[in-house]
Write a protein that holds these residues in place. Structure first.
Motif, mmCIF file in Angstrom:
data_model
loop_
_atom_site.group_PDB
_atom_site.id
_atom_site.type_symbol
_atom_site.label_atom_id
_atom_site.label_comp_id
_atom_site.label_asym_id
_atom_site.label_seq_id
_atom_site.Cartn_x
_atom_site.Cartn_y
_atom_site.Cartn_z
ATOM 1 N N MET A 1 33.370 35.669 30.168
ATOM 2 C CA MET A 1 34.638 34.899 29.683
ATOM 3 C C MET A 1 34.686 35.754 28.350
ATOM 4 O O MET A 1 33.918 35.785 27.622
ATOM 5 N N PRO A 2 36.078 35.789 27.900
ATOM 6 C CA PRO A 2 36.271 36.309 26.627
ATOM 7 C C PRO A 2 36.166 35.384 25.539
ATOM 8 O O PRO A 2 36.228 34.171 26.030
ATOM 9 N N TYR A 3 35.884 35.999 24.448
ATOM 10 C CA TYR A 3 35.640 35.040 23.175
ATOM 11 C C TYR A 3 36.926 34.340 22.935
ATOM 12 O O TYR A 3 38.067 35.043 22.845
ATOM 13 N N SER A 4 36.823 32.862 22.736
ATOM 14 C CA SER A 4 37.770 32.191 22.199
ATOM 15 C C SER A 4 37.501 31.483 21.206
ATOM 16 O O SER A 4 38.625 31.229 20.218
ATOM 17 N N GLY A 5 36.478 31.385 20.548
ATOM 18 C CA GLY A 5 36.200 30.767 19.340
ATOM 19 C C GLY A 5 36.280 29.144 19.277
ATOM 20 O O GLY A 5 36.146 28.377 18.414
ATOM 21 N N THR A 6 36.520 28.789 20.512
ATOM 22 C CA THR A 6 36.515 27.007 20.647
ATOM 23 C C THR A 6 35.150 26.752 21.091
ATOM 24 O O THR A 6 34.454 27.213 22.367
ATOM 25 N N VAL A 7 34.524 25.956 20.219
ATOM 26 C CA VAL A 7 33.264 25.152 20.487
ATOM 27 C C VAL A 7 33.259 23.625 20.273
ATOM 28 O O VAL A 7 33.975 23.352 19.702
ATOM 29 N N GLN A 8 32.302 22.968 20.739
ATOM 30 C CA GLN A 8 32.242 21.686 20.673
ATOM 31 C C GLN A 8 30.677 21.125 20.132
ATOM 32 O O GLN A 8 29.779 21.911 20.914
ATOM 33 N N VAL A 9 30.492 20.255 19.659
ATOM 34 C CA VAL A 9 29.185 19.886 19.325
ATOM 35 C C VAL A 9 28.544 19.245 20.557
ATOM 36 O O VAL A 9 29.018 18.618 21.493
ATOM 37 N N GLY A 10 27.198 19.906 20.747
ATOM 38 C CA GLY A 10 26.355 19.718 21.856
ATOM 39 C C GLY A 10 26.761 20.718 22.981
ATOM 40 O O GLY A 10 26.174 20.489 23.998
ATOM 41 N N GLY A 11 27.778 21.511 22.785
ATOM 42 C CA GLY A 11 28.017 22.319 23.795
ATOM 43 C C GLY A 11 27.632 23.827 23.628
ATOM 44 O O GLY A 11 26.786 24.102 22.418
ATOM 45 N N PRO A 12 27.854 24.686 24.360
ATOM 46 C CA PRO A 12 27.007 25.976 24.340
ATOM 47 C C PRO A 12 27.814 26.788 23.176
ATOM 48 O O PRO A 12 28.879 26.748 22.928
ATOM 49 N N ALA A 13 27.155 27.857 22.881
ATOM 50 C CA ALA A 13 27.913 28.649 21.807
ATOM 51 C C ALA A 13 28.647 29.745 22.450
ATOM 52 O O ALA A 13 28.887 30.027 23.860
ATOM 53 N N ASP A 14 29.620 30.126 21.847
ATOM 54 C CA ASP A 14 30.455 31.021 22.185
ATOM 55 C C ASP A 14 30.298 32.517 21.783
ATOM 56 O O ASP A 14 30.048 32.533 20.462
ATOM 57 N N VAL A 15 30.262 33.628 22.300
ATOM 58 C CA VAL A 15 29.853 34.821 21.940
ATOM 59 C C VAL A 15 30.891 35.844 21.845
ATOM 60 O O VAL A 15 31.528 36.214 22.712
ATOM 61 N N HIS A 16 31.171 36.445 20.666
ATOM 62 C CA HIS A 16 31.916 37.492 20.175
ATOM 63 C C HIS A 16 31.328 38.810 20.228
ATOM 64 O O HIS A 16 30.500 38.941 19.439
ATOM 65 N N GLU A 17 31.102 39.664 21.225
ATOM 66 C CA GLU A 17 30.574 40.823 21.280
ATOM 67 C C GLU A 17 31.318 42.103 21.055
ATOM 68 O O GLU A 17 32.311 42.197 21.461
ATOM 69 N N LEU A 18 30.859 42.631 19.723
ATOM 70 C CA LEU A 18 31.302 43.758 19.292
ATOM 71 C C LEU A 18 30.538 45.011 19.647
ATOM 72 O O LEU A 18 29.408 44.907 20.018
ATOM 73 N N ARG A 19 31.074 46.285 19.288
ATOM 74 C CA ARG A 19 30.341 47.518 19.498
ATOM 75 C C ARG A 19 28.882 47.435 18.856
ATOM 76 O O ARG A 19 27.996 47.802 19.439
ATOM 77 N N ASP A 20 28.955 47.023 17.705
ATOM 78 C CA ASP A 20 27.503 47.148 16.712
ATOM 79 C C ASP A 20 27.075 45.663 16.250
ATOM 80 O O ASP A 20 25.956 45.687 15.828
ATOM 81 N N LEU A 21 27.849 44.493 16.776
ATOM 82 C CA LEU A 21 27.291 43.375 16.257
ATOM 83 C C LEU A 21 27.661 42.246 17.311
ATOM 84 O O LEU A 21 29.036 42.285 17.801
ATOM 85 N N MET A 22 26.864 41.422 17.787
ATOM 86 C CA MET A 22 27.155 40.203 18.337
ATOM 87 C C MET A 22 27.204 38.970 17.361
ATOM 88 O O MET A 22 26.315 38.741 16.447
ATOM 89 N N ILE A 23 28.472 38.144 17.457
ATOM 90 C CA ILE A 23 28.637 36.995 16.576
ATOM 91 C C ILE A 23 28.635 35.873 17.644
ATOM 92 O O ILE A 23 29.497 35.821 18.569
ATOM 93 N N SER A 24 27.597 34.938 17.523
ATOM 94 C CA SER A 24 27.591 33.532 18.222
ATOM 95 C C SER A 24 27.911 32.364 17.357
ATOM 96 O O SER A 24 27.255 32.315 16.357
ATOM 97 N N LYS A 25 28.992 31.739 17.998
ATOM 98 C CA LYS A 25 29.358 30.592 17.230
ATOM 99 C C LYS A 25 29.062 29.402 17.741
ATOM 100 O O LYS A 25 29.192 29.443 19.226
ATOM 101 N N VAL A 26 28.577 28.573 17.043
ATOM 102 C CA VAL A 26 28.206 27.293 17.590
ATOM 103 C C VAL A 26 28.577 25.978 16.623
ATOM 104 O O VAL A 26 28.784 26.060 15.495
ATOM 105 N N ALA A 27 29.032 24.783 17.263
ATOM 106 C CA ALA A 27 29.337 23.556 16.521
ATOM 107 C C ALA A 27 28.189 22.747 16.399
ATOM 108 O O ALA A 27 27.458 22.308 17.261
ATOM 109 N N VAL A 28 28.018 22.223 15.210
ATOM 110 C CA VAL A 28 26.895 21.134 14.973
ATOM 111 C C VAL A 28 27.511 19.875 14.212
ATOM 112 O O VAL A 28 28.677 20.146 13.487
ATOM 113 N N GLY A 29 26.832 18.745 14.483
ATOM 114 C CA GLY A 29 27.279 17.368 14.141
ATOM 115 C C GLY A 29 26.606 17.113 12.547
ATOM 116 O O GLY A 29 25.785 17.719 12.109
#
Length: 218
Positions: free
Chosen positions: A1-29
């Motif tokens: 799945m392409p990165y969307s940046g849409t995350v919810q508390v209690g849900g999985p992280a969304d991962v933006h995969e770049l050539r040199d860097l991986m960015i994982s976004k997660v929501a917390v309450g």
């Protein structure tokens, strides 16, 4: 799945995969804060932006490799509730803006000033000091050499406006000036924006509205 940046508390992280860097976004309450885990592909070193809450969620995201460092974007309590537990579990060095560190109850190992560089493995991030939401808020810029910049703004820039300045016209003027000069004035429209709460955006999506924000005063 392409990165969307849409995350919810209690849900999985969304991962933006770049050539040199991986960015994982997660929501917390409980205030729907975003936390970002950056991983250097070359070295495996990791950096966390905002240990906001739900230490268990963050430590699970971090995994067995641990983190070398954790950056707190600003002093407001919803951005550091899990900081002590994460630091205790990982031994990470702590970073924060020089003028906000005194408001963060976990000691700051490295004080950041405007233009400072911090590293996660072989990847460099540039700190930008933005005044108005707090005295020492820090945004982080990753200028991807194989793509467009990536910008972590804490609570200083969101889709639809700058951060809350709590009714202070002076603080609003300082914040929008800094955001215009240090972010919009130096980075291209393609810059991907990762805020402290909610959905991502780009500078290009927000740039046409800067005049409207100034006029409305928030």
């Amino acid at each position: 799945m392409p990165y969307s940046g849409t995350v919810q508390v209690g849900g999985p992280a969304d991962v933006h995969e770049l050539r040199d860097l991986m960015i994982s976004k997660v929501a917390v309450g409980p205030m729907n804060n975003n936390a970002y885990l950056l991983r250097c592909r070359a070295t495996g070193e990791q950096l966390l932006i905002d240990a906001a809450n739900d230490a268990g969620t963050l430590l699970e995201l971090i995994g067995d490799d641990g983190i070398a460092s954790v950056v707190t974007t600003h002093r407001h309590g919803d951005h550091w509730q899990a900081l002590q537990e994460v630091v205790r579990a990982t031994g990470a060095r702590t970073y924060a803006g020089r003028h906000d560190a005194e408001g963060i109850p976990v000691p700051t190992d490295v004080l950041l000033d405007d233009g400072d560089t911090l590293r996660v493995g072989e990847v460099g991030l540039t700190a930008r000091h933005l005044v108005g939401h707090t005295p020492g808020s820090i945004a982080l810029v990753y200028d991807d050499p194989s793509g467009h910049p990536h910008l972590f703004t804490g609570d200083c820039l969101f889709p639809g406006g700058v951060g809350n300045t709590f009714g202070s016209a002076e603080n609003f003027a300082r914040l929008i000036d800094d955001v215009e000069q240090k972010l919009f004035g130096q980075l291209p429209d393609e810059t991907w924006v990762y805020p402290g709460h909610g959905a991502d955006t780009t500078l290009g999506a927000e740039r046409p509205h800067l005049g409207e924000w100034r006029e409305r005063g928030w």
